[in-house]
Write a protein that holds these residues in place. Structure first.
Motif, short mmCIF file in Angstrom:
data_model
loop_
_atom_site.label_atom_id
_atom_site.label_comp_id
_atom_site.label_asym_id
_atom_site.label_seq_id
_atom_site.Cartn_x
_atom_site.Cartn_y
_atom_site.Cartn_z
N VAL A 186 44.77 15.93 72.58
CA VAL A 186 43.97 16.49 72.37
C VAL A 186 44.36 16.80 71.66
N GLY A 187 43.00 17.15 70.42
CA GLY A 187 43.26 18.89 69.51
C GLY A 187 44.06 18.45 68.33
N HIS A 188 44.07 16.90 67.85
CA HIS A 188 45.24 16.76 66.94
C HIS A 188 44.84 16.03 66.20
N SER A 189 45.42 16.18 65.12
CA SER A 189 44.62 14.76 63.61
C SER A 189 45.76 13.99 62.73
N LEU A 190 45.67 13.54 61.85
CA LEU A 190 46.49 12.75 61.61
C LEU A 190 47.36 13.60 60.62
N TYR A 191 46.88 14.79 59.94
CA TYR A 191 47.47 15.81 59.22
C TYR A 191 49.13 15.90 60.40
N ASP A 192 48.44 16.04 61.60
CA ASP A 192 49.33 16.99 62.38
C ASP A 192 51.15 16.33 62.13
N CYS A 193 51.12 15.06 61.93
CA CYS A 193 52.21 14.16 61.34
C CYS A 193 53.38 14.59 60.61
N ARG A 194 52.80 15.07 59.88
CA ARG A 194 52.63 16.20 58.13
C ARG A 194 54.00 17.22 59.08
N HIS A 195 52.91 18.08 59.89
CA HIS A 195 53.16 19.26 60.67
C HIS A 195 54.02 19.27 61.54
N SER A 196 54.37 18.45 61.89
CA SER A 196 55.47 17.70 62.91
C SER A 196 56.99 17.18 61.97
N PHE A 197 56.71 16.40 61.25
CA PHE A 197 57.55 15.86 60.52
C PHE A 197 58.32 17.43 59.48
N ALA A 198 57.74 18.62 59.06
CA ALA A 198 58.42 19.62 58.87
C ALA A 198 58.74 20.62 59.85
N SER A 199 58.14 20.37 61.41
CA SER A 199 58.68 21.36 61.94
C SER A 199 59.80 21.07 62.67
N ILE A 200 59.61 19.15 62.92
CA ILE A 200 60.97 19.04 64.18
C ILE A 200 62.45 19.41 62.97
N LEU A 201 62.13 18.57 62.42
CA LEU A 201 63.58 18.60 60.55
C LEU A 201 64.20 19.87 60.98
N LEU A 202 63.28 21.20 60.49
CA LEU A 202 63.28 22.54 60.54
C LEU A 202 63.87 23.05 62.13
N ALA A 203 63.44 22.82 63.15
CA ALA A 203 64.25 22.99 64.26
C ALA A 203 65.44 22.46 64.72
N ARG A 204 65.94 21.73 63.56
CA ARG A 204 66.90 20.85 64.06
C ARG A 204 68.28 20.92 63.44
N GLY A 205 67.53 22.33 62.08
CA GLY A 205 68.79 22.84 60.94
C GLY A 205 68.54 22.17 60.04
N ALA A 206 67.26 20.88 59.46
CA ALA A 206 67.76 20.48 58.58
C ALA A 206 67.92 21.99 56.83
N ALA A 207 67.63 21.84 56.16
CA ALA A 207 67.80 22.70 54.86
C ALA A 207 66.38 23.36 54.26
N LEU A 208 65.96 24.74 54.34
CA LEU A 208 64.48 24.57 53.90
C LEU A 208 64.19 24.26 52.63
N LEU A 209 65.50 24.22 51.59
CA LEU A 209 65.15 23.98 50.13
C LEU A 209 64.80 22.26 50.10
N TRP A 210 65.71 21.29 51.50
CA TRP A 210 65.20 20.26 50.94
C TRP A 210 63.69 19.51 51.99
N VAL A 211 63.71 20.31 53.04
CA VAL A 211 62.38 19.87 53.72
C VAL A 211 60.93 20.55 52.70
N ALA A 212 61.41 21.69 51.85
CA ALA A 212 59.65 21.61 51.05
C ALA A 212 60.14 20.78 49.87
N LYS A 213 60.93 19.98 49.51
CA LYS A 213 60.99 18.92 48.14
C LYS A 213 60.38 17.62 49.05
N GLN A 214 61.06 17.37 50.59
CA GLN A 214 60.20 16.30 50.57
C GLN A 214 58.63 16.58 51.17
#
Length: 376
Positions: free
Chosen positions: A303-331
């Motif tokens: 409950v409490g989710h929408s399709l747009y949360d897939c985008r949030h998940s993409f960014a948060s998971i990558l950043l939590a796993r150490g992906a470079a901030l600039l690369w995530v921003a570009k994606q």
């Protein structure tokens, strides 16, 4: 209302032109000039210094007129949803207060009063931010048109010094909006068994971080090598237009997503390069995909989710796993990494790592560590 420029006679009988600069904070308040042209130039400078306007011949332009011109002039350049959002915000919140007033008479204080009163009504911080943004873009057109010297919305920040106000203004994505890995696995497993098209759509969102409208607008020709070109988006009425920021970008294509899209294309032998990746001939609508995704969430008891949360998940998971901030921003297509940082900074791990110890590291050890990092 008193005239701003009037002809007078001095005690010596000399004709002069006097400017009433009291309302503009002029010193002296009523300077005199030998010619009417000089008086008009002085008045324009007073108005500019006050920030009320630069063009005395257009002082009677109302906010309603300026907002109507803004909507008309941007009908082709703004996304349909953005245009309707501006129009709705104007109609409900702004025009009842400012519509009949002249642009030059609306100042920062009156704008702050409006924002404060709207917030006191219990309107959400997001709506208050939208009101402020709408006012800002319209007053910027007034600046461009020479009606005002500065945008009075720039300084109109309500209660930005208090702790409660700062907390309310925090627009970071809450952790509750991000899918956990267990939830992602459950959604994809259900979709793979019950809705194959939805599975491919959701998987693409989770692996690219693109917005749902951008994903619905994808064509097979947009997949080039190990990249996906994000060049357009579909709005809520399924009309093709620009992306949210108006820009284009290329996002990296992961091996897993590449396999999913390759198998999808094999199942569509008649697909043309210009065919849409998702949908049957025509792209799916926003309402259709949201409805199907809601069914999947309900079946997975999420409950409490929408399709747009897939985008949030993409960014948060990558950043939590150490992906470079600039690369995530570009994606994500953010024009500035500070936007990414604003929304997702709390997902970046900062605890449990001995960063300070890096200062004591020998140069040779640091070089070796960087080489090992680069080889992985």
């Amino acid at each position: 209302m008193a005239k701003l420029i009037k002809e007078i006679r001095t005690k010596a009988g000399t004709k002069k032109w006097q400017v009433n600069g009291r309302r503009y904070g002029a010193r002296p308040m009523r300077p005199q000039f030998p010619t009417k042209e000089a008086a008009e130039d002085a008045l324009a400078k007073m108005i500019a210094a006050r920030g009320a306007g630069l063009n005395p011949t257009r002082r009677d332009v109302t906010f309603q007129m300026q907002s109507d011109a803004f909507l008309k002039n941007n009908a082709e350049t703004l996304a349909g949803r953005s245009l309707r959002s501006y129009a709705s915000c104007l109609r409900v919140h702004i025009l009842p207060r400012f519509g009949a007033r002249r642009v030059i008479d609306i100042n920062t204080a009156s704008i702050k009063t409006l924002l404060t009163e709207e917030r006191a009504k219990g309107i959400s911080p997001a709506t208050v931010s939208l009101i402020r943004a709408t006012l800002s873009v319209i007053f910027q057109t007034a600046v461009d048109d020479g009606l005002v010297a500065v945008n009075p919305v720039t300084a109109a920040r309500v209660g930005n010094r208090g702790r409660k106000a700062r907390a309310a203004a925090n627009q970071s994505v809450p952790k509750e909006r991000v899918f956990t890995q267990k939830q992602i696995d459950a959604i994809l497993e259900w979709c793979a068994a019950r809705d194959h098209d939805l599975h491919d759509f959701v998987f693409t969102l989770l692996r690219t971080g693109c917005r749902p409208g951008e994903c619905r607008a994808l064509r097979w020709q947009d997949i080039v090598g190990n990249k996906i070109l994000i060049e357009r988006a579909l709005d809520d009425r399924n009309v093709i237009g620009l992306t949210k920021t108006g820009g284009k970008r290329a996002v990296d294509l992961s091996p897993a997503l590449k396999d999913v899209l390759r198998l999808r294309l094999l199942k569509r032998p008649g697909a043309e390069p210009t065919s849409f990746v998702f949908g049957n001939g025509t792209p799916p609508t926003e309402r259709e995909m949201s409805r199907r995704f809601a069914v999947a969430l309900d079946e997975c008891e999420i409950v409490g989710h929408s399709l747009y949360d897939c985008r949030h998940s993409f960014a948060s998971i990558l950043l939590a796993r150490g992906a470079a901030l600039l690369w995530v921003a570009k994606q994500l297509g953010h024009s500035n990494a500070s936007i990414t940082l604003k929304y997702y900074a709390h997902f970046i791990p900062v605890e449990g790592v001995d960063y300070i110890g890096l200062l004591d590291e020998r140069a040779a050890d640091a070089t070796e560590r960087e080489e090992m990092k680069a080889s992985t």
